[in-house]
Design a protein around this motif. Structure first.
Motif, PDB file in Angstrom:
ATOM      1  N   GLN A   1       3.130   5.969  -2.783  1.00 24.62           N
ATOM      2  CA  GLN A   1       4.108   6.711  -3.100  1.00 24.62           C
ATOM      3  C   GLN A   1       4.258   6.877  -4.816  1.00 24.62           C
ATOM      4  OE1 GLN A   1       7.966   4.695  -2.140  1.00 24.62           O
ATOM      5  NE2 GLN A   1       8.944   6.491  -1.525  1.00 24.62           N
ATOM      6  N   THR A   2       3.811   5.930  -5.290  1.00 20.81           N
ATOM      7  CA  THR A   2       3.933   5.737  -6.959  1.00 20.81           C
ATOM      8  C   THR A   2       2.838   6.868  -7.256  1.00 20.81           C
ATOM      9  OG1 THR A   2       4.477   3.629  -7.078  1.00 20.81           O
ATOM     10  CG2 THR A   2       3.449   4.435  -9.138  1.00 20.81           C
TER      11      THR A   2
ATOM     12  N   GLN B   1       0.763  -1.176   0.121  1.00 17.01           N
ATOM     13  CA  GLN B   1       0.058  -0.095  -0.088  1.00 17.01           C
ATOM     14  C   GLN B   1       0.818   1.158   0.142  1.00 17.01           C
ATOM     15  OE1 GLN B   1      -2.586  -0.605   3.267  1.00 17.01           O
ATOM     16  NE2 GLN B   1      -4.186  -1.665   2.357  1.00 17.01           N
ATOM     17  N   LEU B   2       2.005   1.229   0.757  1.00 21.00           N
ATOM     18  CA  LEU B   2       2.837   2.369   0.780  1.00 21.00           C
ATOM     19  C   LEU B   2       3.437   2.495  -0.371  1.00 21.00           C
ATOM     20  CD1 LEU B   2       4.588   1.889   4.467  1.00 21.00           C
ATOM     21  CD2 LEU B   2       2.859   3.802   3.524  1.00 21.00           C
ATOM     22  N   GLY B   3       3.936   1.603  -1.220  1.00 21.70           N
ATOM     23  CA  GLY B   3       4.658   1.849  -2.588  1.00 21.70           C
ATOM     24  C   GLY B   3       3.545   2.408  -3.367  1.00 21.70           C
TER      25      GLY B   3
ATOM     26  N   GLY C   1       3.319  10.484  -9.437  1.00 24.07           N
ATOM     27  CA  GLY C   1       2.524  10.707 -10.357  1.00 24.07           C
ATOM     28  C   GLY C   1       1.861  11.940 -10.445  1.00 24.07           C
ATOM     29  N   GLU C   2       1.384  12.403  -9.320  1.00 26.91           N
ATOM     30  CA  GLU C   2       0.501  13.806  -9.119  1.00 26.91           C
ATOM     31  C   GLU C   2       1.430  14.681  -9.163  1.00 26.91           C
ATOM     32  OE1 GLU C   2      -1.685  13.430  -5.482  1.00 26.91           O
ATOM     33  OE2 GLU C   2      -2.896  11.881  -6.163  1.00 26.91           O
TER      34      GLU C   2
END
Length: 173
Positions: free
Chosen positions: A163-164, A158-160, A168-169
């Motif tokens: 983070q992705t 979930q953390l990965g 992206g944002e």
């Protein structure tokens, strides 16, 4: 696949010096009974009972972890019939034979006693006579550890993903 559980020739201790020519042959393929043994007796035919045992009972988490306390062996019914320790232990195929190395007693599980709960209870009964630590307690501790590892792996995933998404944002802005 083991050839036999008990030694081929019993060695009699007399205190006399044995000469090499008359000494009994060394037990070549007999297992050393240094811990409890679980013998899975099955033939090569894929019966419904055998499939259920392999796909349901052996895959049960408690049974799988409990089996780690045993030396596990798969044997052909003909080999079992030739083993003095196992020869009289049940007739059905498939079956499980649990050998207690302390007293050489063999527990037989066949037919309706091959459910996950029945197998675990039999494993626990034999194991608790051999080991100081109770099998139920050990298996529960391992299940707790595995559950904790699964939860940590899910959080890491979930953390990965978060983070992705955050990366992206930032690149879109």
């Amino acid at each position: 696949n083991a050839q036999r559980i008990s030694p081929k020739d019993a060695v009699v201790v007399t205190g006399e010096q044995a000469d090499e020519e008359n000494a009994p042959a060394k037990k070549e393929s007999a297992l050393k009974l240094d811990r409890p043994v679980c013998v899975y007796v099955c033939d090569n035919a894929d019966s419904d009972e055998q499939k259920a045992l392999e796909t349901i009972t052996f895959k049960a988490e408690k049974v799988g972890l409990a089996m780690k306390a045993f030396r596990t062996v798969r044997m052909d019914p003909a080999l079992v019939a030739g083993d003095p320790l196992l020869a009289e232990a049940g007739k059905e195929c498939p079956r499980l034979l649990l050998v207690n190395p302390l007293d050489g007693k063999v527990s037989v599980l066949e037919k309706n006693k091959l459910s996950a709960a029945a197998v675990f209870n039999a494993l626990e009964s034999v194991s608790d006579k051999f080991y100081v630590q109770k099998l139920e307690k050990t298996v529960k501790a391992h299940i707790d550890l595995l559950t904790e590892q699964d939860q940590l792996a899910n959080k890491e995933k979930q953390l990965g993903e978060s983070q992705t998404r955050a990366a992206g944002e930032k690149s879109d802005a």
